[in-house]
Design a protein around this motif. Structure first.
Motif, short mmCIF file in Angstrom:
data_model
loop_
_atom_site.label_atom_id
_atom_site.label_comp_id
_atom_site.label_asym_id
_atom_site.label_seq_id
_atom_site.Cartn_x
_atom_site.Cartn_y
_atom_site.Cartn_z
N VAL A 74 -2.25 0.35 -1.11
CA VAL A 74 -2.75 -0.89 -0.52
C VAL A 74 -3.07 -0.62 0.94
O VAL A 74 -2.25 -0.03 1.66
CB VAL A 74 -1.73 -2.04 -0.65
N GLU A 75 -4.23 -1.06 1.36
CA GLU A 75 -4.68 -0.89 2.74
C GLU A 75 -4.34 -2.14 3.54
O GLU A 75 -4.50 -3.25 3.05
CB GLU A 75 -6.19 -0.67 2.71
N GLY A 94 -10.14 2.31 1.77
CA GLY A 94 -10.15 1.18 0.85
C GLY A 94 -10.77 1.49 -0.49
O GLY A 94 -10.47 0.84 -1.49
N CYS A 97 -7.94 2.28 -2.70
CA CYS A 97 -6.83 1.32 -2.71
C CYS A 97 -7.06 0.22 -3.73
O CYS A 97 -8.19 -0.19 -3.97
CB CYS A 97 -6.66 0.71 -1.32
N GLN A 98 -5.97 -0.26 -4.30
CA GLN A 98 -6.05 -1.37 -5.24
C GLN A 98 -6.37 -2.69 -4.55
O GLN A 98 -6.98 -3.56 -5.15
CB GLN A 98 -4.72 -1.52 -5.99
N LYS A 99 -5.93 -2.82 -3.29
CA LYS A 99 -6.09 -4.08 -2.58
C LYS A 99 -6.08 -3.81 -1.09
O LYS A 99 -5.52 -2.83 -0.63
CB LYS A 99 -4.95 -5.03 -2.95
N THR A 100 -6.70 -4.73 -0.34
CA THR A 100 -6.70 -4.66 1.12
C THR A 100 -6.27 -6.00 1.68
O THR A 100 -6.75 -7.04 1.24
CB THR A 100 -8.11 -4.31 1.66
N PHE A 101 -5.35 -5.96 2.64
CA PHE A 101 -4.94 -7.15 3.39
C PHE A 101 -5.40 -6.96 4.82
O PHE A 101 -5.09 -5.95 5.44
CB PHE A 101 -3.42 -7.34 3.34
N ALA A 112 1.48 -6.48 1.35
CA ALA A 112 1.19 -5.24 0.62
C ALA A 112 2.39 -4.80 -0.22
O ALA A 112 2.23 -4.40 -1.38
CB ALA A 112 0.80 -4.15 1.61
N TYR A 115 2.68 -7.09 -3.16
CA TYR A 115 1.65 -6.77 -4.15
C TYR A 115 2.05 -5.53 -4.97
O TYR A 115 1.98 -5.56 -6.19
CB TYR A 115 0.31 -6.52 -3.45
N ALA A 119 2.81 -5.42 -8.95
CA ALA A 119 1.79 -4.76 -9.76
C ALA A 119 2.37 -3.63 -10.60
O ALA A 119 1.76 -3.19 -11.55
CB ALA A 119 0.68 -4.20 -8.86
#
Length: 120
Positions: A74-75, A94, A97-101, A112, A115, A119
């Motif tokens: 995660v970023e 990114g 990465c699965q997700k970015t915050f 993160a 998450y 996950a």
């Protein structure tokens, strides 16, 4: 990087008490070389929370290292990079990465961790 089964003050505040496995940030790279760092992490950790800072927009090496280690990632960005200069809208890290915050300040790190623990 985090591994399950261990706790810390930060991860305790990041996760509700019902979380079975709490992450522990516990790895500091020994090198500025992303490829070497991914090798050191392989098989030792369950996920990655990364704030690549200015390398976000310039480092294919970080992208390659994240892909090579094959861990959920995660970023996190303290500021909203999409609200900044156009060149900051591209994130090589990114892409792996699965997700970015972004734009959540330090709360992005807690988001993160939440998450990743939900996950996996």
């Amino acid at each position: 990087m985090y591994s399950t089964g261990q706790t810390s003050t930060f991860s305790d505040s990041a996760n509700p008490p019902s979380t079975a496995h709490k992450p522990t940030p516990r790895w500091k790279p020994s090198s500025a070389d992303p490829q070497r760092n991914s090798t050191e992490a392989y098989g030792k950790f369950d996920g990655i929370v990364i704030n690549p800072a200015a390398y976000t927009h310039t480092s294919v090496a970080i992208l390659d290292a994240l892909k090579a280690v094959a861990l959920p990632a995660v970023e996190v960005h303290l500021s909203d990079v999409d609200a900044r200069e156009p060149f900051r809208h591209l994130s090589y890290a990114g892409m792996a990465c699965q997700k970015t915050f972004k734009g959540l300040g330090f709360e992005g790190y807690r988001a993160a961790l939440r998450y990743l623990t939900s996950a996996n």
